[in-house]
Design a protein around this motif. Structure first.
Motif, short mmCIF file in Angstrom:
data_model
loop_
_atom_site.label_atom_id
_atom_site.label_comp_id
_atom_site.label_asym_id
_atom_site.label_seq_id
_atom_site.Cartn_x
_atom_site.Cartn_y
_atom_site.Cartn_z
N ASP A 40 1.03 4.20 -2.76
CA ASP A 40 0.89 5.62 -2.47
C ASP A 40 2.06 6.42 -3.01
OD1 ASP A 40 -1.45 5.00 -1.13
OD2 ASP A 40 -0.53 5.06 0.87
N ARG A 41 3.26 5.91 -2.86
CA ARG A 41 4.47 6.61 -3.33
C ARG A 41 4.52 6.71 -4.86
NH1 ARG A 41 9.83 5.46 -0.08
NH2 ARG A 41 9.05 5.48 2.04
N THR B 274 -2.59 2.07 -7.84
CA THR B 274 -3.49 1.51 -6.83
C THR B 274 -2.80 0.36 -6.10
OG1 THR B 274 -4.48 -0.14 -8.30
CG2 THR B 274 -5.53 2.06 -8.23
N HIS B 275 -3.30 0.10 -4.91
CA HIS B 275 -2.78 -1.01 -4.13
C HIS B 275 -2.96 -2.32 -4.89
CE1 HIS B 275 -3.09 -3.82 -0.49
NE2 HIS B 275 -1.82 -3.57 -0.67
N GLN C 268 0.84 -1.20 0.00
CA GLN C 268 0.00 0.00 0.00
C GLN C 268 0.87 1.25 0.00
OE1 GLN C 268 -3.59 0.49 -0.12
NE2 GLN C 268 -2.66 2.43 -0.70
N GLU C 269 1.94 1.24 0.80
CA GLU C 269 2.85 2.40 0.83
C GLU C 269 3.54 2.59 -0.51
OE1 GLU C 269 4.28 2.75 5.43
OE2 GLU C 269 4.83 0.91 4.37
N SER D 224 10.18 5.20 -6.83
CA SER D 224 9.51 5.10 -5.53
C SER D 224 10.27 4.18 -4.57
CB SER D 224 8.08 4.57 -5.71
OG SER D 224 7.34 5.46 -6.52
#
Length: 102
Positions: A57-58, A62-63, A53-54, A89
C-alpha cells in the motif's frame, strides 16, 4: 541446523538454495546483489513492524508483487526505480537495500 543458521552460512559462502536448486553466486554478481536486496527489503519491513500488504500500500505495488519480491525462491531483478520506491516506503536509503545481510 536451524534455517536461520543455514541462511547465514549460505549467504557467507555465496550459496543460495532456491527450492530444490542450489546456486553459487559470486558476491560481486548482479544476481547476488538482487538476492541481498530482497532479503533486506523483508528485514527492513519487519523492523518497521509492517506487513507485506502495508508495504504494498505504501509503495503502490500489489501485495503479490511484494510477496514475490521478498521470496527467496525468486530470481527477479527489479528495476532500480522500483527498489527506490520500496526503499522510500521503508524509510531507508536505496543503498541500504544492498548492505551485506546480517
Amino acid at each position: 541446523m536451524s534455517s536461520d543458521k543455514v541462511h547465514i552460512l549460505s549467504t557467507i559462502l555465496g550459496i543460495i538454495t532456491l527450492g530444490d536448486k542450489t546456486m553459487n553466486y559470486n558476491k560481486e554478481s548482479d544476481d547476488f546483489c538482487y538476492y541481498v536486496a530482497r532479503v533486506n527489503i523483508k528485514k527492513y519491513r519487519k523492523k518497521m513492524g509492517i506487513t507485506s500488504q502495508e508495504l504494498a500500500d505504501r509503495s503502490g505495488f500489489t501485495h503479490q508483487f511484494i510477496r514475490n519480491l521478498e521470496s527467496l525462491k525468486s530470481i527477479s531483478r527489479p528495476r532500480l526505480d522500483t527498489l527506490y520506491r520500496i526503499a522510500k516506503s521503508l524509510e531507508v536509503d536505496l543503498k541500504q537495500l544492498f548492505d551485506e545481510v546480517d
